[in-house]
Design a protein around this motif. Structure first.
Motif, mmCIF file in Angstrom:
data_model
loop_
_atom_site.group_PDB
_atom_site.id
_atom_site.type_symbol
_atom_site.label_atom_id
_atom_site.label_comp_id
_atom_site.label_asym_id
_atom_site.label_seq_id
_atom_site.Cartn_x
_atom_site.Cartn_y
_atom_site.Cartn_z
ATOM 1 N N TYR A 288 0.747 -1.021 -0.006
ATOM 2 C CA TYR A 288 -0.014 -0.017 -0.060
ATOM 3 C C TYR A 288 0.832 1.267 0.007
ATOM 4 O O TYR A 288 1.875 1.411 0.616
ATOM 5 C CB TYR A 288 -1.038 -0.139 1.422
ATOM 6 C CG TYR A 288 -1.825 -1.249 1.540
ATOM 7 C CD1 TYR A 288 -1.200 -2.228 2.309
ATOM 8 C CD2 TYR A 288 -2.919 -1.081 0.873
ATOM 9 C CE1 TYR A 288 -2.306 -3.212 2.364
ATOM 10 C CE2 TYR A 288 -3.828 -2.335 0.952
ATOM 11 C CZ TYR A 288 -3.447 -3.105 2.034
ATOM 12 O OH TYR A 288 -4.225 -4.474 1.999
ATOM 13 N N MET B 187 3.712 0.726 2.780
ATOM 14 C CA MET B 187 3.386 -0.522 3.735
ATOM 15 C C MET B 187 3.143 -1.483 3.048
ATOM 16 O O MET B 187 2.504 -1.735 2.060
ATOM 17 C CB MET B 187 2.146 -0.372 4.641
ATOM 18 C CG MET B 187 1.994 -1.198 5.740
ATOM 19 S SD MET B 187 0.710 -0.714 6.989
ATOM 20 C CE MET B 187 -0.807 -0.567 6.050
ATOM 21 N N MET B 188 3.911 -2.833 3.574
ATOM 22 C CA MET B 188 3.871 -3.918 2.679
ATOM 23 C C MET B 188 2.494 -4.492 3.248
ATOM 24 O O MET B 188 1.846 -4.351 4.410
ATOM 25 C CB MET B 188 5.086 -4.970 3.031
ATOM 26 C CG MET B 188 6.300 -4.584 2.626
ATOM 27 S SD MET B 188 7.515 -6.003 2.918
ATOM 28 C CE MET B 188 7.925 -5.942 4.196
ATOM 29 N N GLY C 80 0.346 -7.284 5.042
ATOM 30 C CA GLY C 80 0.561 -8.065 6.429
ATOM 31 C C GLY C 80 0.595 -7.171 7.404
ATOM 32 O O GLY C 80 0.403 -5.972 7.184
ATOM 33 N N ASN C 81 1.124 -7.612 8.859
ATOM 34 C CA ASN C 81 0.932 -6.752 9.891
ATOM 35 C C ASN C 81 2.599 -6.321 10.005
ATOM 36 O O ASN C 81 3.450 -6.425 10.805
ATOM 37 C CB ASN C 81 0.771 -7.737 11.034
ATOM 38 C CG ASN C 81 0.469 -7.001 12.561
ATOM 39 O OD1 ASN C 81 0.228 -5.677 12.407
ATOM 40 N ND2 ASN C 81 0.577 -7.601 13.439
ATOM 41 N N THR C 82 2.717 -5.161 9.150
ATOM 42 C CA THR C 82 3.855 -4.443 9.040
ATOM 43 C C THR C 82 3.703 -2.878 9.311
ATOM 44 O O THR C 82 2.727 -2.240 9.094
ATOM 45 C CB THR C 82 4.723 -4.640 7.706
ATOM 46 O OG1 THR C 82 3.680 -4.271 6.615
ATOM 47 C CG2 THR C 82 4.877 -6.142 7.319
ATOM 48 N N PRO C 83 4.718 -2.357 9.616
ATOM 49 C CA PRO C 83 4.704 -0.885 10.003
ATOM 50 C C PRO C 83 4.753 0.030 8.793
ATOM 51 O O PRO C 83 5.009 -0.456 7.652
ATOM 52 C CB PRO C 83 5.921 -0.665 10.851
ATOM 53 C CG PRO C 83 6.849 -1.466 10.338
ATOM 54 C CD PRO C 83 6.106 -2.728 9.810
ATOM 55 N N TYR D 211 1.717 0.883 17.335
ATOM 56 C CA TYR D 211 3.242 1.363 17.035
ATOM 57 C C TYR D 211 3.555 2.633 17.938
ATOM 58 O O TYR D 211 2.728 3.502 18.171
ATOM 59 C CB TYR D 211 3.176 1.818 15.714
ATOM 60 C CG TYR D 211 2.518 0.658 14.625
ATOM 61 C CD1 TYR D 211 1.328 0.795 14.316
ATOM 62 C CD2 TYR D 211 3.584 -0.167 13.867
ATOM 63 C CE1 TYR D 211 0.884 -0.158 13.358
ATOM 64 C CE2 TYR D 211 3.173 -1.068 12.855
ATOM 65 C CZ TYR D 211 1.881 -1.102 12.634
ATOM 66 O OH TYR D 211 1.239 -2.005 11.696
ATOM 67 N N ARG E 71 -3.994 0.432 14.582
ATOM 68 C CA ARG E 71 -4.239 0.046 13.397
ATOM 69 C C ARG E 71 -5.396 -0.949 13.269
ATOM 70 O O ARG E 71 -5.692 -1.638 13.976
ATOM 71 C CB ARG E 71 -3.007 -0.926 12.960
ATOM 72 C CG ARG E 71 -3.292 -1.653 11.475
ATOM 73 C CD ARG E 71 -2.016 -2.345 10.994
ATOM 74 N NE ARG E 71 -2.098 -2.744 9.699
ATOM 75 C CZ ARG E 71 -1.161 -3.410 8.987
ATOM 76 N NH1 ARG E 71 -0.039 -2.943 9.454
ATOM 77 N NH2 ARG E 71 -1.364 -3.780 7.690
#
Lengths: 114, 111
Positions: free
Chosen positions: A33, A95-96, A98-101, B33, B95
């Motif tokens: 994204y 942002m990739m 999945g649960n990524t930042p 985060y 999130r």
């Protein structure tokens, strides 16, 4: 590692005119994204627009639209009919899936002049 | 819907002192985060939680920074002892799907 580059530290635009902010990114991933966030002096990060990489159609939100060029890894933001309230820092982010930042660029300071 | 709450809004301390920041995410958001935003730069990830477990703390300076998320809801970020280069805005975000929602941040000045 993914990187996001915003090459314009500062920009200005006359009220009611159109301005384009540039962003390039680097990734070997295919699913991700892209986002533009606005940060006024209040420090609140406000989501302006988002784009899914698998969609060819460019995202639009009222006066805000993007030009997404996946092969060139480019994601520019166009603001039409600029308003004084658009004055802020604008951050491009990646942002990739999945649960990524979120990974942010350094930002572009936009000033809208009356 | 209430947003992400952070406190304090501002904090001024002297170097070598300790400081703590608090974050209350949006209800139901499992992922949280902490980002550090130095003046003139984009936010940089410090740590990511999924419920009360750490997903990524690879960029957290663990000799002086610590963070916890007890019961998978509120989170606290601590700096001990603070250095001049820790002066920054500390942003908390939670999130939902692919969208992050940010708090207004804590602006830390280390003198």
């Amino acid at each position: 590692a993914q990187t996001v580059t915003q090459s314009q530290p500062e920009m200005s635009v006359q009220e009611a005119e159109t301005v384009t902010l540039s962003c390039t990114y680097d990734t070997s991933e295919n699913n991700y994204y892209l986002f533009w966030y606005k940060q006024p002096p209040s420090r609140q990060m406000i989501l302006v627009i988002r784009q899914e990489a698998y969609k060819q159609q460019n995202a639009t939100e009222n006066r805000f639209s993007v030009n997404f060029q996946k092969a060139a890894k480019s994601f520019s933001l166009k603001i039409s009919d600029s308003q004084l309230g658009d004055t802020a820092m604008y951050f491009c982010a990646f942002m990739m899936w999945g649960n990524t930042p979120l990974v942010f660029g350094k930002g572009t300071r936009l000033s809208v002049i009356a | 819907e209430a947003g992400v709450a952070q406190s304090p809004r501002y904090k001024i301390i002297e170097k070598r002192q300790s400081v703590a920041f608090w974050c209350n995410p949006i209800s139901g958001h499992a992922t949280l985060y902490w980002y550090q935003q130095i003046l003139g730069q984009g936010p940089k990830l410090l740590i990511q939680f999924q419920n009360n477990g750490v997903v990524d703390d690879s960029q957290l300076p663990k000799d002086r920074f610590s963070a916890e998320r007890l019961k998978g809801v509120d989170s606290t970020l601590k700096i001990q002892p603070a250095k001049l280069e820790d002066s920054a805005v500390y942003l908390c975000a939670s999130r939902s799907t692919e969208k992050l929602f940010f708090g207004s941040g804590t602006q830390l000045s280390v003198l």
